[in-house]
Scaffold this motif. Structure first.
Motif, PDB file in Angstrom:
ATOM      1  N   ALA A 107       0.829  -1.204   0.000  1.00 55.58           N
ATOM      2  CA  ALA A 107       0.000   0.000   0.000  1.00 55.58           C
ATOM      3  C   ALA A 107       0.866   1.258   0.000  1.00 55.58           C
ATOM      4  O   ALA A 107       0.554   2.238  -0.693  1.00 55.58           O
ATOM      5  CB  ALA A 107      -0.932  -0.009   1.210  1.00 55.58           C
ATOM      6  N   ALA A 108       1.963   1.261   0.755  1.00 59.57           N
ATOM      7  CA  ALA A 108       2.848   2.429   0.767  1.00 59.57           C
ATOM      8  C   ALA A 108       3.418   2.689  -0.623  1.00 59.57           C
ATOM      9  O   ALA A 108       3.524   3.845  -1.059  1.00 59.57           O
ATOM     10  CB  ALA A 108       3.969   2.219   1.785  1.00 59.57           C
ATOM     11  N   ALA A 109       3.781   1.631  -1.325  1.00 55.99           N
ATOM     12  CA  ALA A 109       4.312   1.800  -2.679  1.00 55.99           C
ATOM     13  C   ALA A 109       3.260   2.405  -3.597  1.00 55.99           C
ATOM     14  O   ALA A 109       3.560   3.290  -4.411  1.00 55.99           O
ATOM     15  CB  ALA A 109       4.794   0.460  -3.219  1.00 55.99           C
ATOM     16  N   ARG A 110       2.029   1.938  -3.494  1.00 53.34           N
ATOM     17  CA  ARG A 110       0.953   2.499  -4.330  1.00 53.34           C
ATOM     18  C   ARG A 110       0.716   3.972  -4.017  1.00 53.34           C
ATOM     19  O   ARG A 110       0.345   4.748  -4.910  1.00 53.34           O
ATOM     20  CB  ARG A 110      -0.348   1.724  -4.093  1.00 53.34           C
ATOM     21  N   LEU A 111       0.902   4.339  -2.748  1.00 57.23           N
ATOM     22  CA  LEU A 111       0.672   5.713  -2.328  1.00 57.23           C
ATOM     23  C   LEU A 111       1.912   6.594  -2.499  1.00 57.23           C
ATOM     24  O   LEU A 111       1.895   7.767  -2.124  1.00 57.23           O
ATOM     25  CB  LEU A 111       0.248   5.721  -0.857  1.00 57.23           C
ATOM     26  N   HIS A 112       2.977   6.012  -3.061  1.00 53.98           N
ATOM     27  CA  HIS A 112       4.238   6.723  -3.298  1.00 53.98           C
ATOM     28  C   HIS A 112       4.830   7.253  -1.992  1.00 53.98           C
ATOM     29  O   HIS A 112       5.375   8.364  -1.942  1.00 53.98           O
ATOM     30  CB  HIS A 112       4.030   7.865  -4.294  1.00 53.98           C
ATOM     31  N   LEU A 113       4.717   6.433  -0.949  1.00 52.89           N
ATOM     32  CA  LEU A 113       5.300   6.761   0.346  1.00 52.89           C
ATOM     33  C   LEU A 113       6.568   5.940   0.549  1.00 52.89           C
ATOM     34  O   LEU A 113       6.707   4.844   0.011  1.00 52.89           O
ATOM     35  CB  LEU A 113       4.304   6.451   1.467  1.00 52.89           C
ATOM     36  N   PRO A 114       7.511   6.443   1.347  1.00 56.40           N
ATOM     37  CA  PRO A 114       8.731   5.674   1.594  1.00 56.40           C
ATOM     38  C   PRO A 114       8.431   4.346   2.296  1.00 56.40           C
ATOM     39  O   PRO A 114       7.445   4.225   3.032  1.00 56.40           O
ATOM     40  CB  PRO A 114       9.547   6.598   2.504  1.00 56.40           C
ATOM     41  N   GLY A 115       9.306   3.375   2.064  1.00 59.30           N
ATOM     42  CA  GLY A 115       9.153   2.081   2.714  1.00 59.30           C
ATOM     43  C   GLY A 115      10.007   1.041   2.019  1.00 59.30           C
ATOM     44  O   GLY A 115      10.684   1.324   1.027  1.00 59.30           O
ATOM     45  N   PRO A 116       9.988  -0.179   2.535  1.00 65.14           N
ATOM     46  CA  PRO A 116      10.796  -1.241   1.939  1.00 65.14           C
ATOM     47  C   PRO A 116      10.243  -1.678   0.595  1.00 65.14           C
ATOM     48  O   PRO A 116       9.054  -1.479   0.291  1.00 65.14           O
ATOM     49  CB  PRO A 116      10.691  -2.376   2.968  1.00 65.14           C
ATOM     50  N   ASP A 117      11.091  -2.286  -0.209  1.00 68.93           N
ATOM     51  CA  ASP A 117      10.684  -2.838  -1.498  1.00 68.93           C
ATOM     52  C   ASP A 117       9.664  -3.953  -1.253  1.00 68.93           C
ATOM     53  O   ASP A 117       9.967  -4.932  -0.564  1.00 68.93           O
ATOM     54  CB  ASP A 117      11.923  -3.395  -2.206  1.00 68.93           C
ATOM     55  N   PRO A 118       8.440  -3.835  -1.788  1.00 69.08           N
ATOM     56  CA  PRO A 118       7.428  -4.869  -1.541  1.00 69.08           C
ATOM     57  C   PRO A 118       7.880  -6.262  -1.973  1.00 69.08           C
ATOM     58  O   PRO A 118       7.522  -7.257  -1.321  1.00 69.08           O
ATOM     59  CB  PRO A 118       6.225  -4.385  -2.357  1.00 69.08           C
ATOM     60  N   ASP A 119       8.644  -6.359  -3.050  1.00 68.83           N
ATOM     61  CA  ASP A 119       9.113  -7.679  -3.487  1.00 68.83           C
ATOM     62  C   ASP A 119      10.108  -8.267  -2.496  1.00 68.83           C
ATOM     63  O   ASP A 119      10.117  -9.483  -2.251  1.00 68.83           O
ATOM     64  CB  ASP A 119       9.736  -7.589  -4.877  1.00 68.83           C
ATOM     65  N   ALA A 120      10.951  -7.428  -1.910  1.00 72.30           N
ATOM     66  CA  ALA A 120      11.890  -7.905  -0.895  1.00 72.30           C
ATOM     67  C   ALA A 120      11.137  -8.391   0.340  1.00 72.30           C
ATOM     68  O   ALA A 120      11.480  -9.424   0.930  1.00 72.30           O
ATOM     69  CB  ALA A 120      12.867  -6.802  -0.516  1.00 72.30           C
ATOM     70  N   VAL A 121      10.107  -7.649   0.729  1.00 70.01           N
ATOM     71  CA  VAL A 121       9.273  -8.077   1.858  1.00 70.01           C
ATOM     72  C   VAL A 121       8.630  -9.425   1.555  1.00 70.01           C
ATOM     73  O   VAL A 121       8.595 -10.322   2.403  1.00 70.01           O
ATOM     74  CB  VAL A 121       8.196  -7.015   2.168  1.00 70.01           C
TER      75      VAL A 121
END
Length: 429
Positions: A107-121
């Motif tokens: 969700a953070a990636a979709r919202l263009h917010l900082p956070g870990p790489d979803p694929d790495a998670v």
């Protein structure tokens, strides 16, 4: 039990930037995070599922710490994303809760917010995918096999050699992780996992992981932005389960072993691509007889109050660093060597109704004790210990060094009494 009070149907109207936490662990880490968000001048908002998976007492503690609480399908990335888009001045979206790390990252990636790489998670969140990811990197992995039937699990166990560890691929808290010494053990425990439809309200994939048993002591390395902060030592309960009964930080081990654990953990997170923010890497090795190998990687700040031990002993606030990274600030994760810290968990005596628990104020008054928390109260049923969830509470103590902290935590645990009545006989391991 759901909180009977209505949750806010609308989003905050304040101009104060909002930091959203997706769910919150029951250990007290959620309240500490809420207080820190407020200290940093932001409004904390906790999203929790409407099915009541957060107890009323937990919601009340979060409110007392200063959080707003909203209902949302927290296991659904679309729902979380849509809800966050209604929040004015949204500054960050994150979580401390293992079962929410994937949705939070997506969700953070979709919202263009900082956070870990979803694929790495994703590579870390699935224990089976983690093993596949680590396989090309020598010295990190255990022998393993993924199975969708008990017969496949049995075939992997025969290939790997007994004893083996049988585990669910997406659970946490040592739930459904068992040491299996015989084919019958494998069939029984794999069958239990494959029959699970959900756990704590979260869907459980119909798969099981069979792994080589890594003999030796267990440690964790706390990571931030791909670099090791320090090494934590674990105290585990007896087989066949892997229930965590305590931790102490920093681990009392030779410097060369600590350095090797740090290097191995850093190699592991680099292999997964999890180089943004916190990671909790679990490893096992025998002193002087084997190289450390990875047990699991959790793509979040360590649970079980380990992060609090790091803060007390090294002065490094791992969630504070995570919050700084989310808000575009430079995290400070330089250890300051303040002493030692230890947590000891209060085990459940088994089935029965709790009739007496030591007054937490008595424990808190003991030398060096910094935190006392019970997860259950008089009148609750004391469960059988099959995972970390069945522990009754914990005590944290500090000292001039780790040895003193461990001694003080053990003394506090020795002063804790739990009495139960109406014992119910149980069967099975």
């Amino acid at each position: 039990m759901t909180d009977p009070r209505p949750l806010h149907p609308t989003t905050p109207t304040t101009t104060t930037p909002t930091v959203v936490l997706l769910e919150a662990p029951p250990t007290g880490a959620g309240e500490a995070a809420v207080r820190l968000i407020r200290e940093r001048g932001h409004q904390p908002l906790v999203l929790t599922h409407p099915d009541g998976r957060m107890p009323a007492a937990g919601a009340a503690r979060l409110r007392e710490a200063g959080a707003q609480i909203h209902h949302c399908r927290t296991d659904d990335t679309d729902a979380v994303t849509a809800h966050c888009r209604t929040i004015d001045h949204l500054a960050a979206l994150t979580t401390l809760y293992e079962f929410s790390v994937q949705v939070a990252a997506d969700a953070a990636a979709r919202l263009h917010l900082p956070g870990p790489d979803p694929d790495a998670v994703r590579r870390c969140r699935s224990k089976a995918l983690l093993r596949t990811t680590l396989e090309p990197h020598p010295g990190l992995n255990a022998a393993f096999g993924r199975a969708e039937t008990t017969q496949e699990a049995l075939a992997h166990a025969e290939r790997i050699g007994y004893p083996v560890v049988v585990k669910a691929t997406t659970l946490a808290g040592s739930a459904h992780i068992t040491l299996c010494a015989t084919p019958g053990d494998v069939v029984r425990d794999a069958g239990r996992i494959l029959s699970l439809a959900d756990y704590l309200g979260f869907e459980v994939p119909r798969e099981v992981l069979v792994e080589e048993y890594l003999a030796g002591e267990e440690f964790s390395v706390e990571i931030f932005h791909g670099r090791g902060i320090g090494v934590n030592a674990k105290l585990l309960g007896p087989p066949p389960h892997f229930i965590e009964l305590g931790h102490h930080y920093p681990a009392q081990i030779p410097a060369p072993l600590a350095a090797e654990l740090l290097r191995t953990a850093e190699r592991a997170v680099a292999a997964t691509g999890l180089t943004w923010g916190p990671a909790h890497v679990e490893l096992r090795c025998r002193f002087g007889r084997s190289q450390p190998r990875v047990v699991e990687i959790n793509p979040r700040v360590a649970g079980d109050r380990i992060a609090e031990l790091v803060r007390l002993a090294d002065g490094v606030d791992l969630f504070g660093a995570q919050l700084d990274a989310l808000l575009g600030r430079r995290p400070d994760v330089r250890p300051r060597a303040l002493g030692g810290a230890a947590v000891r968990f209060i085990p459940s005596p088994g089935h029965g109704v709790i009739t007496h628990l030591t007054d937490p104020a008595h424990l808190a008054a003991l030398p060096g004790v910094r935190e006392v928390r019970f997860q259950r109260a008089v009148g609750d049923r004391a469960p059988r210990m099959l995972s970390n969830l069945e522990r009754l509470g914990h005590v944290i103590a500090t000292g001039d060094d780790t040895a003193q902290a461990v001694e003080r935590a053990q003394q506090a645990l020795g002063h804790c009494t739990v009495q139960v009545t109406d014992p119910t006989p149980t069967k099975g391991p």
